[in-house]
Design a protein around this motif. Sequence first.
Motif, short mmCIF file in Angstrom:
data_model
loop_
_atom_site.label_atom_id
_atom_site.label_comp_id
_atom_site.label_asym_id
_atom_site.label_seq_id
_atom_site.Cartn_x
_atom_site.Cartn_y
_atom_site.Cartn_z
N TYR A 243 0.81 -1.22 0.00
CA TYR A 243 0.00 0.00 0.00
C TYR A 243 0.84 1.27 0.00
CZ TYR A 243 1.04 -0.15 4.99
OH TYR A 243 1.69 -0.21 6.20
N GLY A 244 2.19 1.15 -0.01
CA GLY A 244 2.91 2.42 -0.06
C GLY A 244 4.38 2.44 0.32
N SER A 245 5.11 1.32 0.21
CA SER A 245 6.55 1.40 0.44
C SER A 245 7.18 2.32 -0.59
CB SER A 245 7.18 0.00 0.35
OG SER A 245 6.75 -0.79 1.44
N ALA A 246 8.18 3.07 -0.16
CA ALA A 246 8.63 4.21 -0.95
C ALA A 246 9.66 3.90 -2.03
CB ALA A 246 9.20 5.28 -0.01
N LEU A 247 10.44 2.84 -1.87
CA LEU A 247 11.55 2.61 -2.80
C LEU A 247 11.06 2.32 -4.22
CD1 LEU A 247 14.14 0.48 -0.79
CD2 LEU A 247 14.24 2.90 -1.39
N THR A 251 9.02 -1.71 -7.80
CA THR A 251 8.30 -1.90 -9.08
C THR A 251 9.19 -1.49 -10.25
OG1 THR A 251 7.25 0.26 -8.66
CG2 THR A 251 5.94 -1.70 -8.20
N GLY A 252 10.49 -1.44 -9.99
CA GLY A 252 11.49 -1.14 -11.01
C GLY A 252 12.32 -2.37 -11.28
N GLU A 253 13.62 -2.29 -11.02
CA GLU A 253 14.50 -3.41 -11.35
C GLU A 253 14.23 -4.66 -10.51
OE1 GLU A 253 17.04 -0.36 -9.00
OE2 GLU A 253 15.41 -0.37 -10.48
N LYS A 254 13.57 -4.51 -9.35
CA LYS A 254 13.23 -5.66 -8.51
C LYS A 254 11.77 -6.07 -8.63
CE LYS A 254 16.83 -4.96 -5.04
NZ LYS A 254 17.13 -4.78 -3.58
N MET A 259 3.76 -9.03 -6.95
CA MET A 259 3.61 -7.86 -6.08
C MET A 259 2.99 -6.70 -6.85
SD MET A 259 4.70 -4.74 -4.74
CE MET A 259 6.42 -4.29 -4.81
N PHE A 260 2.04 -6.00 -6.20
CA PHE A 260 1.41 -4.81 -6.75
C PHE A 260 1.52 -3.69 -5.73
CE2 PHE A 260 -0.50 -8.31 -8.98
CZ PHE A 260 -0.80 -7.84 -10.25
N ARG A 261 1.91 -2.50 -6.21
CA ARG A 261 1.99 -1.33 -5.31
C ARG A 261 0.90 -0.34 -5.70
NH1 ARG A 261 7.68 1.19 -4.01
NH2 ARG A 261 7.87 1.13 -6.28
N PHE A 262 0.13 0.11 -4.70
CA PHE A 262 -1.06 0.92 -4.93
C PHE A 262 -0.87 2.39 -4.56
CE2 PHE A 262 -2.36 -3.42 -4.71
CZ PHE A 262 -3.41 -3.53 -5.60
N GLU A 263 0.34 2.78 -4.24
CA GLU A 263 0.65 4.16 -3.87
C GLU A 263 1.86 4.63 -4.68
OE1 GLU A 263 -0.73 6.35 -1.91
OE2 GLU A 263 0.84 7.74 -1.29
N ALA A 264 1.87 5.90 -5.04
CA ALA A 264 3.03 6.46 -5.74
C ALA A 264 4.29 6.28 -4.91
CB ALA A 264 2.79 7.94 -6.04
N HIS A 265 5.38 5.89 -5.54
CA HIS A 265 6.63 5.71 -4.80
C HIS A 265 7.40 7.03 -4.67
CE1 HIS A 265 8.72 5.77 -8.64
NE2 HIS A 265 8.07 4.70 -9.06
N GLN A 266 8.53 6.96 -4.02
CA GLN A 266 9.29 8.16 -3.69
C GLN A 266 9.66 9.00 -4.91
OE1 GLN A 266 12.48 10.55 -3.84
NE2 GLN A 266 13.15 8.45 -4.17
N LEU A 267 10.06 8.33 -5.99
CA LEU A 267 10.49 9.06 -7.18
C LEU A 267 9.31 9.79 -7.83
CD1 LEU A 267 12.98 9.63 -8.90
CD2 LEU A 267 12.47 7.58 -10.23
N MET A 268 8.15 9.14 -7.86
CA MET A 268 6.96 9.78 -8.41
C MET A 268 6.59 11.01 -7.59
SD MET A 268 4.85 6.24 -9.08
CE MET A 268 3.37 6.96 -9.80
N ASP A 476 4.65 -3.04 -14.86
CA ASP A 476 5.46 -3.03 -13.63
C ASP A 476 4.64 -3.11 -12.35
OD1 ASP A 476 4.33 -0.51 -13.68
OD2 ASP A 476 6.21 0.60 -13.66
N HIS A 477 3.32 -3.19 -12.47
CA HIS A 477 2.42 -3.32 -11.30
C HIS A 477 2.53 -2.13 -10.36
CE1 HIS A 477 2.13 -8.02 -11.71
NE2 HIS A 477 1.84 -7.37 -12.84
N GLN A 478 2.68 -0.95 -10.94
CA GLN A 478 2.72 0.30 -10.18
C GLN A 478 1.47 1.10 -10.48
OE1 GLN A 478 4.94 1.83 -7.83
NE2 GLN A 478 3.13 3.15 -7.77
N ALA A 479 0.75 1.52 -9.42
CA ALA A 479 -0.44 2.34 -9.60
C ALA A 479 -0.04 3.78 -9.89
CB ALA A 479 -1.31 2.29 -8.35
N THR A 480 -0.83 4.44 -10.72
CA THR A 480 -0.66 5.87 -10.97
C THR A 480 -1.94 6.58 -10.53
OG1 THR A 480 -1.51 5.74 -13.23
CG2 THR A 480 0.86 5.44 -12.92
N HIS A 481 -1.78 7.78 -9.98
CA HIS A 481 -2.93 8.53 -9.46
C HIS A 481 -2.50 9.97 -9.20
CE1 HIS A 481 -1.02 8.24 -5.48
NE2 HIS A 481 -0.79 6.98 -5.76
N PRO A 482 -3.46 10.89 -9.00
CA PRO A 482 -3.11 12.28 -8.70
C PRO A 482 -2.41 12.39 -7.33
CG PRO A 482 -5.42 12.07 -9.34
CD PRO A 482 -4.91 10.69 -9.11
N LEU A 483 -1.65 13.46 -7.16
CA LEU A 483 -0.99 13.75 -5.88
C LEU A 483 -1.29 15.19 -5.47
CD1 LEU A 483 2.46 12.02 -6.48
CD2 LEU A 483 0.75 11.33 -4.80
#
Length: 526
Positions: A243-247, A251-254, A259-268, A476-483
Amino acid sequence: MSSSVVLWKPLTPKVRPAAAMSARLRISRGSGASANALFQRAVLGVEESGGGATMGGSGLSVNDETGSARLTGRGANFIFTTSYCKVTLNDREEKGQLAPSARRPSTETKMAFFRSCGAALALAACTLAASAQQQQQPPIRIAHIDTFSGPTASTGVTVSKTLLYAVNLINERGGVLGRKLEVVAMDNAGDPAKAISMLNSTVDQKISFMVQAGNSGIAGALLGAVEKHNQRNPQSRVLYLNYGSALPELTGEKCSFWMFRFEAHQLMKMYAIADYVKKNPQIKRIYLINQDYAFGREVSADAREIIGKARPDVQFVGDDFHPFGKVKDFSPYVLKIKQSGADTVLTGNWGNDLSLLVRASKDAGLGARYITYYGGLFGVPTSIGAAGENTVFQVSSWHPNVPVEDKTPALEKYQKDFKAKFGEDLYYTSIVVQTEMLAKAIEKVGNTTDLVKIAQALEGMEYDSPFGKIQMRKDDHQATHPLYINQLVKGVKYDAEGLGMGWKTVAKVPGAVTELPVNCKMSRPD
């Protein structure tokens, strides 16, 4: 527990004197909704979806010679005579008896009963049978592996409340495939090794779905363990919802199919911050201070690169790292910030490391703004106190005053309900989103055992959530959404933790601004 439902509907004036008609249907059921509530829904004509019961498209036929009635609908068959009721629902049979006063009425009264009450009785019977069936089915269990003890326990506890809230929202409308969701909490105590042990326990308990975020280091350890386990044990795979780990690398090289991430990560989120800095020329001198671990170092490096490109004129006047969770006095760091002439401090700090830093800044008379990732975490506004007024900003996927600003009362209800139940603000909306999207994926597949198909159903899913449009990228199983970039101020409807201040939007960044190129080479199951 056995429960009786008495259904009664006035007959027409012509036949009412003949008998005081009532029908009594006795069905064994668990501790679901009250019989009276189910009857009210039946009489009011509420359509039941799921379990195969609906009055829409059903047919009620009456046999005047035998005094029986039959009603058929999706997956259900109901037979009523003057002495009994038999309900067959999804191959499960229930029987009941009519009340003695109703067993020998005239033929005219029988027909009036069937025509006036039969449909309501049928629907109530089906509703109760479906409820009983749901109670007998095992729940769909979700393992929640997070930190519930130690210095960062408050965050884990808040997350746990939010997951329970999300699960209850689904259970209150009937669950998933007629089954309730159930959370099994497991404390990793902030220890990656213990988290992996909890994953083993998840497998031993035959739980197929696992939720975690919190510490990114633990997330990375769990991701590697899930990937290895699922490769070696295809008969007991686990689907990991984050639900929101930051690295970004999760959802990049690892990245992993599992695994699915539902929150924007640190870089986003850094791109969102850079967009804000670009549009605010008063920000000229930025000081970076972060906890000394992977996330903190990425915040520092990415700030220099991304903000530097967006605003080449901005100066980075300091870049410090400090031990995680061990600094009790931040005044030496604040002195360096003050001497640098910084007008803005950018930090990935969270918990006490953020609170103590901001309070030390206030005590030293530092008037710089703080742009944070986690200024709204439970307990942080209270710890910061008056020192945060007008100076603390955060980047987030939501805050409680968004529905007030956007004039969306339906969305505001989520904040009101959560506050009423748990006494704190709704913060982790990504947990609500991930639970809803998992439910949709399971319903699409039609079972909880084929995790490959459930994962494939999540891939590319678009969900118009109450909190904005969410898209789960397939590659990459990364969610996108407004911030949102929001500021801690006075004068808003929902204050933070009774502080007399709350969050106000100063910038909304569309999901497209933070959507990054795919950096994932995903290995997919055969």
